[in-house]
Design a protein around this motif. Sequence first.
Motif, PDB file in Angstrom:
ATOM      1  N   ARG A 440       3.139  -3.338  -6.762  1.00 15.86           N
ATOM      2  CA  ARG A 440       2.520  -4.542  -6.560  1.00 15.86           C
ATOM      3  C   ARG A 440       2.799  -5.273  -5.271  1.00 15.86           C
ATOM      4  O   ARG A 440       1.835  -5.825  -4.628  1.00 15.86           O
ATOM      5  N   GLN A 441       3.889  -5.468  -5.004  1.00 14.63           N
ATOM      6  CA  GLN A 441       4.258  -6.035  -3.560  1.00 14.63           C
ATOM      7  C   GLN A 441       3.970  -5.552  -2.587  1.00 14.63           C
ATOM      8  O   GLN A 441       3.487  -6.230  -1.540  1.00 14.63           O
ATOM      9  N   HIS A 442       4.433  -4.248  -2.299  1.00 14.76           N
ATOM     10  CA  HIS A 442       4.462  -3.433  -1.025  1.00 14.76           C
ATOM     11  C   HIS A 442       3.047  -2.335  -0.869  1.00 14.76           C
ATOM     12  O   HIS A 442       2.718  -2.438   0.230  1.00 14.76           O
ATOM     13  N   ARG A 443       2.639  -1.846  -1.995  1.00 15.98           N
ATOM     14  CA  ARG A 443       1.517  -0.859  -1.939  1.00 15.98           C
ATOM     15  C   ARG A 443       0.561  -1.449  -1.153  1.00 15.98           C
ATOM     16  O   ARG A 443      -0.347  -0.869  -0.258  1.00 15.98           O
ATOM     17  N   PRO A 444      -0.228  -2.555  -1.736  1.00 16.93           N
ATOM     18  CA  PRO A 444      -1.358  -3.051  -1.384  1.00 16.93           C
ATOM     19  C   PRO A 444      -1.275  -3.551   0.158  1.00 16.93           C
ATOM     20  O   PRO A 444      -2.531  -3.524   0.783  1.00 16.93           O
ATOM     21  N   MET A 445      -0.155  -3.606   0.725  1.00 25.05           N
ATOM     22  CA  MET A 445      -0.034  -4.034   2.301  1.00 25.05           C
ATOM     23  C   MET A 445      -0.730  -2.912   3.125  1.00 25.05           C
ATOM     24  O   MET A 445      -1.086  -3.246   4.374  1.00 25.05           O
ATOM     25  N   VAL A 446      -0.671  -1.819   2.681  1.00 28.76           N
ATOM     26  CA  VAL A 446      -1.400  -0.471   3.576  1.00 28.76           C
ATOM     27  C   VAL A 446      -2.713  -0.930   3.748  1.00 28.76           C
ATOM     28  O   VAL A 446      -3.395  -0.543   4.589  1.00 28.76           O
ATOM     29  N   GLU A 447      -3.506  -1.837   2.894  1.00 21.61           N
ATOM     30  CA  GLU A 447      -4.904  -1.832   2.938  1.00 21.61           C
ATOM     31  C   GLU A 447      -5.247  -2.795   4.030  1.00 21.61           C
ATOM     32  O   GLU A 447      -6.226  -2.644   4.593  1.00 21.61           O
ATOM     33  N   ARG A 448      -4.328  -3.630   4.262  1.00 20.13           N
ATOM     34  CA  ARG A 448      -4.324  -4.314   5.806  1.00 20.13           C
ATOM     35  C   ARG A 448      -4.530  -3.490   6.928  1.00 20.13           C
ATOM     36  O   ARG A 448      -5.280  -3.807   7.766  1.00 20.13           O
ATOM     37  N   SER A 449      -3.646  -2.462   7.016  1.00 17.76           N
ATOM     38  CA  SER A 449      -3.415  -1.672   8.241  1.00 17.76           C
ATOM     39  C   SER A 449      -5.104  -0.753   8.044  1.00 17.76           C
ATOM     40  O   SER A 449      -5.320  -0.615   9.088  1.00 17.76           O
ATOM     41  N   ILE A 450      -5.454  -0.393   6.819  1.00 20.99           N
ATOM     42  CA  ILE A 450      -6.587   0.314   6.769  1.00 20.99           C
ATOM     43  C   ILE A 450      -7.723  -0.573   7.405  1.00 20.99           C
ATOM     44  O   ILE A 450      -8.628  -0.274   7.979  1.00 20.99           O
ATOM     45  N   ALA A 451      -7.595  -1.858   6.995  1.00 20.12           N
ATOM     46  CA  ALA A 451      -8.795  -2.821   7.530  1.00 20.12           C
ATOM     47  C   ALA A 451      -8.619  -3.094   8.627  1.00 20.12           C
ATOM     48  O   ALA A 451      -9.775  -2.998   9.559  1.00 20.12           O
ATOM     49  N   TRP A 452      -7.698  -2.753   9.480  1.00 15.38           N
ATOM     50  CA  TRP A 452      -7.433  -3.148  11.099  1.00 15.38           C
ATOM     51  C   TRP A 452      -8.081  -1.943  11.609  1.00 15.38           C
ATOM     52  O   TRP A 452      -8.705  -1.738  12.906  1.00 15.38           O
ATOM     53  N   LEU A 453      -7.655  -0.732  11.030  1.00 17.44           N
ATOM     54  CA  LEU A 453      -8.069   0.489  11.475  1.00 17.44           C
ATOM     55  C   LEU A 453      -9.570   0.723  11.589  1.00 17.44           C
ATOM     56  O   LEU A 453     -10.126   1.237  12.435  1.00 17.44           O
ATOM     57  N   THR A 454     -10.254   0.279  10.450  1.00 23.28           N
ATOM     58  CA  THR A 454     -11.671   0.534  10.438  1.00 23.28           C
ATOM     59  C   THR A 454     -12.819  -0.479  10.963  1.00 23.28           C
ATOM     60  O   THR A 454     -13.614  -0.295  10.837  1.00 23.28           O
TER      61      THR A 454
END
Length: 499
Positions: A440-454
Amino acid sequence: MAGHLLKPDSMFAFLAAHRRELFPEAMFADLFPSGRGRPSVPAEVMASVITLQALHGLSDNETVDAVTFDLRWKAACGLPVTAAAFHSTTLTYWRRRLAASQAPDRIFEAVKAVVAQTGVLAKKTRRALDSTVLDDAVATQDTVTQLIAAIRRVGRDVPGASTVIAARCTAHDYTDPGKPAIAWNDKTARDHLIDALVGDAHRLLGYLPDQDLGPRAAEAVALLALVAGQDVEPVDGSDGTDGHWQIAQKVAGDRVISTVDPDARHAHKTVARRQDGFKAHVAVEPDTGIITDCVLTKASGPGNHEAVIGLALLADEQAPVRVLGDSAYGTGAARATLAELKHVAVIKPLPQRAAVPGGFTSDDFTIDFEARTVTCPAEHTVRITPSGGARFEKYCRSCPLVTSCTTAARGRKLTISAHEHHLRAARAIARTDEWQTEYRQHRPMVERSIAWLTRGNRKVRYRGVTKNNHWLHHRAAALNLRRLITLGLTHNGNTWAIA
């Protein structure tokens, strides 16, 4: 004149100061081996422009306008204020040169080398895997449109095909750019048209002249054969008439959705969210948001499963890492491979579903992997067959726990996969508080990079997997460079470092 006005922590200011160190001339020397035909724009300028274009999501014409009129772009590229920009086809020329080279993603690799030199990931032992669907740049075509377009393409690209079409293909006037003139609200007319178009396609394929085809012609013929078979099925005449073709009752798993871009596919990121296009896969260091690797694939089809792509994205990792991902990455085979590579899988397992609400799941059955036996909650033991099956039929008939176990008339049956021990271990550890906290602490952080990407780039600009994959790497390189600049990237004259 305007360089001092740039924000010191901006991409423009960084490229103005360090573009030669980041993109040295020698880095692109192999693109022009003959020394002739070399464009007048320096390599460091073109690499900077390509990076800024990917960062801001601009078209070629918009990019040229930015280089011409935006003082920030001129400062970043080291161009005089009065300098005219190059023509937009120069960008196309460079992309083609890069794509045809041995290192088409060298800009991404150059930024990746900067990341390694800074040591910003030296003590970061986690990698998060995720994917997102990118919309294609073409319109999805129906079956009629695809058949007509594919026949026309064969007529254009295959020598002698236009003569065959004129003589033997009668369902439509293929020189007419419009759709057939039928009553589209009449189902009988639509069915007759589909049958006639498929017949035309088969006749064209059967009567093409015998000859060796070049790549373009061969691709056109292959596409026609695919389109003529993916959406239709034969129907035998039940009233004594000849059989005919009709629209198939189910969608092909790897259906081509457009003859303009044959690589685009239907995608289902979620049950409620349906898109057409491609899928971008990324591996991200969750604390910094740095994209360690990426790849773009078709949105569906064989070999494009997240678990397979995710393993490929970890291929360059020099030391074991903790891999975070959702349940799509948690297949038994993927977990076995991660364990073999000494990586630790922090991947959400698929939930177990009981055949009876509130009843027993497969985890309530005890498996002895060495003896190859399974024991049910009622203490009945059966052997696992070579194919992985375990049947409890003879015990279920008189078992008092059967109502909490199965509703099948022939009793409970389990299928034990070759990687069942990995899956069971994953489900067991996923129930612990430590695992839940880390995920819960680290996995959702990838969504930040996905948001930057798209952001501003959900729709791709090019056709086909290859071109869009190159774009994705340029986009990831630009995002990584911007992130490094935010962290304090500097060049001390010899190497890159984080200030």
